[in-house]
Design an enzyme around this catalytic site. Structure first.
Site, PDB file in Angstrom:
ATOM      1  CB  SER A   1      40.529  43.453  46.071  1.00  0.00           C
ATOM      2  OG  SER A   1      40.746  42.620  47.198  1.00  0.00           O
TER       3      SER A   1
ATOM      4  CE1 TYR B   1      41.906  39.746  42.391  1.00  0.00           C
ATOM      5  CE2 TYR B   1      42.270  40.042  44.744  1.00  0.00           C
ATOM      6  CZ  TYR B   1      41.435  40.086  43.644  1.00  0.00           C
ATOM      7  OH  TYR B   1      40.123  40.483  43.803  1.00  0.00           O
TER       8      TYR B   1
HETATM    9  N1  LIG Z   1      34.710  37.388  45.490  1.00  0.00           N
HETATM   10  C1  LIG Z   1      35.456  38.099  46.317  1.00  0.00           C
HETATM   11  O1  LIG Z   1      35.605  37.750  47.518  1.00  0.00           O
HETATM   12  C2  LIG Z   1      36.124  39.377  45.849  1.00  0.00           C
HETATM   13  C3  LIG Z   1      36.836  40.129  46.795  1.00  0.00           C
HETATM   14  C4  LIG Z   1      37.449  41.318  46.390  1.00  0.00           C
HETATM   15  C5  LIG Z   1      37.324  41.747  45.095  1.00  0.00           C
HETATM   16  N2  LIG Z   1      36.642  40.990  44.173  1.00  0.00           N
HETATM   17  C6  LIG Z   1      36.551  41.491  42.808  1.00  0.00           C
HETATM   18  O2  LIG Z   1      35.197  41.523  42.405  1.00  0.00           O
HETATM   19  C7  LIG Z   1      35.114  41.333  40.991  1.00  0.00           C
HETATM   20  C8  LIG Z   1      34.164  40.188  40.680  1.00  0.00           C
HETATM   21  O3  LIG Z   1      34.655  39.034  41.345  1.00  0.00           O
HETATM   22  P1  LIG Z   1      33.782  37.694  41.479  1.00  0.00           P
HETATM   23  O4  LIG Z   1      34.010  37.184  42.839  1.00  0.00           O
HETATM   24  O5  LIG Z   1      32.414  37.899  40.985  1.00  0.00           O
HETATM   25  O6  LIG Z   1      34.620  36.754  40.467  1.00  0.00           O
HETATM   26  P2  LIG Z   1      34.116  35.563  39.536  1.00  0.00           P
HETATM   27  O7  LIG Z   1      32.982  34.875  40.162  1.00  0.00           O
HETATM   28  O8  LIG Z   1      35.360  34.788  39.216  1.00  0.00           O
HETATM   29  O9  LIG Z   1      33.603  36.332  38.224  1.00  0.00           O
HETATM   30  C9  LIG Z   1      34.532  37.062  37.475  1.00  0.00           C
HETATM   31  C10 LIG Z   1      33.814  37.790  36.371  1.00  0.00           C
HETATM   32  O10 LIG Z   1      34.804  38.501  35.606  1.00  0.00           O
HETATM   33  C11 LIG Z   1      34.651  38.129  34.226  1.00  0.00           C
HETATM   34  N3  LIG Z   1      35.910  38.150  33.492  1.00  0.00           N
HETATM   35  C12 LIG Z   1      37.066  37.516  33.766  1.00  0.00           C
HETATM   36  N4  LIG Z   1      37.969  37.755  32.809  1.00  0.00           N
HETATM   37  C13 LIG Z   1      37.363  38.561  31.894  1.00  0.00           C
HETATM   38  C14 LIG Z   1      37.774  39.148  30.671  1.00  0.00           C
HETATM   39  N5  LIG Z   1      38.988  38.940  30.151  1.00  0.00           N
HETATM   40  N6  LIG Z   1      36.888  39.917  30.005  1.00  0.00           N
HETATM   41  C15 LIG Z   1      35.635  40.131  30.488  1.00  0.00           C
HETATM   42  N7  LIG Z   1      35.182  39.584  31.628  1.00  0.00           N
HETATM   43  C16 LIG Z   1      36.044  38.811  32.319  1.00  0.00           C
HETATM   44  C17 LIG Z   1      34.108  36.717  34.288  1.00  0.00           C
HETATM   45  O11 LIG Z   1      33.534  36.396  33.030  1.00  0.00           O
HETATM   46  P3  LIG Z   1      33.602  34.882  32.436  1.00  0.00           P
HETATM   47  O12 LIG Z   1      32.419  34.169  33.014  1.00  0.00           O
HETATM   48  O13 LIG Z   1      33.559  35.094  30.970  1.00  0.00           O
HETATM   49  O14 LIG Z   1      34.916  34.294  32.898  1.00  0.00           O
HETATM   50  C18 LIG Z   1      33.107  36.833  35.407  1.00  0.00           C
HETATM   51  O15 LIG Z   1      31.913  37.410  34.964  1.00  0.00           O
HETATM   52  C19 LIG Z   1      36.551  41.072  40.510  1.00  0.00           C
HETATM   53  O16 LIG Z   1      37.114  42.265  40.011  1.00  0.00           O
HETATM   54  C20 LIG Z   1      37.246  40.644  41.781  1.00  0.00           C
HETATM   55  O17 LIG Z   1      38.643  40.854  41.717  1.00  0.00           O
HETATM   56  C21 LIG Z   1      36.037  39.816  44.520  1.00  0.00           C
END
Ligand SMILES: NC(=O)c1ccc[n+]([C@@H]2O[C@H](COP(=O)([O-])OP(=O)(O)OC[C@H]3O[C@@H](n4cnc5c(N)ncnc54)[C@H](OP(=O)(O)O)[C@@H]3O)[C@@H](O)[C@H]2O)c1
Length: 217
Positions: A124, A139
Site C-alpha cells: 500500500s 497498517y
Molecule cells: N482497498 C484498498 O483501498 C486497498 C488499498 C491499499 C492496499 N490494499 C491491500 O489490498 C489487499 C486486498 O485488500 P481488499 O481491499 O480486497 O480487502 P478486503 O476486502 O478486506 O479483503 C481482504 C482479503 O484478505 C483475506 N484475509 C484476511 N486475513 C486473512 C488471513 N489471515 N488468511 C488468509 N486470507 C486473509 C480476506 O479473506 P476472508 O474473507 O477470509 O477474511 C479477504 O479475502 C490487502 O493486502 C490490502 O491491504 C487495499
C-alpha cells in the site's frame, strides 16, 4: 500456466481472480472457510505455517507462473493515538500482512522456481516512509515491512529469474477501502494485471501503483 492468489474470496483478490478467469487463465484462489464456488480453491489462513505446508502438499509441485500475495487486514482503521492501537492489533496485522506474505512465498518457492514465476505483493502507498501523513500506525508499519520484504526477496530471487513486484492497488471500493474510496474494483484489477504483465527480471523490486506510477519508498 497457473496463477495463485491469496485472499481471493472477496475484494481485490476476488476481482483479480474473476478478471484472470475471464481471460481464460488457470487460477487457484485461496480462502478461509468454505470455497465460494466450484472453481479451484485451496484453504489457507496465511498466519498458519501448517496451512502453508498443506497448501504446498496439495499443489504437489505444480508450476506457478504468478503468485499474488493479496490477503491483508487493516485493524487500526480510524483508531486514535491516545487510546487505540492495541498490542493485539499490532500482532494480528504483522501476522497477516508481513509474516503471512513471507510464509506464502517460502512455501511456494519450489512451484515458482519450476516456472520461473513472478511474485506480486499487494502492499500500500500507506507503507511509504516518504509520505507520512500520520495515523494508521499499525497498517502503515505492516505495509512498510511488506515493501521491505518484497525488495529483499527481489534481490535474493533475481539469480533464479523470479521477479518480485510490490504494488499499491489504489484506494479501492472494497470492504477494506469502503464505499467512499476513489476507484472501483475493475479499475484497480485491470491496472494491477497490466503491472504484473510488465514484471520481469529487469523491473524486479519496483514499488508501483496500479496505474504504473512509481510510489516513493
Ligand atoms: N482497498 C484498498 O483501498 C486497498 C488499498 C491499499 C492496499 N490494499 C491491500 O489490498 C489487499 C486486498 O485488500 P481488499 O481491499 O480486497 O480487502 P478486503 O476486502 O478486506 O479483503 C481482504 C482479503 O484478505 C483475506 N484475509 C484476511 N486475513 C486473512 C488471513 N489471515 N488468511 C488468509 N486470507 C486473509 C480476506 O479473506 P476472508 O474473507 O477470509 O477474511 C479477504 O479475502 C490487502 O493486502 C490490502 O491491504 C487495499
Amino acid at each position: 500456466m497457473t496463477i495463485l492468489i491469496t485472499g481471493a474470496a472477496r475484494g481485490i483478490g476476488r476481482g483479480l481472480r474473476d478478471a484472470y478467469l475471464a481471460q481464460g487463465q488457470e487460477v487457484i484462489g485461496t480462502c478461509r472457510g468454505p470455497a465460494p464456488d466450484h472453481g479451484a480453491w485451496l484453504s489457507l489462513d496465511v498466519r498458519d505455517p501448517a496451512a502453508h505446508r498443506e497448501m504446498a502438499l496439495a499443489l504437489g509441485g505444480q508450476p506457478l507462473s504468478l503468485l499474488v500475495c493479496n490477503a491483508g487486514i487493516y485493524p487500526d482503521k480510524g483508531q486514535r493515538l491516545g487510546d487505540g492501537f492495541a498490542a493485539t492489533d499490532w500482532a494480528d496485522a504483522f501476522a497477516v500482512n508481513v509474516t503471512g506474505v513471507f510464509l506464502t512465498v517460502q512455501a511456494l518457492l519450489p512451484n515458482l522456481r519450476a516456472a520461473r514465476g513472478r511474485i506480486a505483493i499487494i502492499a500500500s502507498a500507506m507503507g511509504s516512509d516518504t509520505r507520512a501523513p500520520g495515523g494508521s500506525y499499525i497498517y502503515r508499519a505492516s505495509k512498510a515491512a511488506a515493501l521491505n520484504l518484497g525488495r529483499n526477496l527481489a534481490t535474493d530471487l533475481k539469480p533464479d529469474g523470479i521477479a518480485v513486484g510490490i504494488y499499491h492497488p489504489g484506494w479501492v471500493r472494497t470492504d477494506m477501502g469502503g464505499a467512499a474510496a476513489e476507484i472501483d474494483l475493475e479499475t484497480a484489477t485491470a491496472g494491477l494485471i497490466a503491472r504484473f504483465e510488465e514484471l520481469a527480471p529487469d523491473t524486479t523490486g519496483r514499488f508501483l501503483a496500479y496505474d504504473g506510477t512509481p510510489v516513493p519508498f
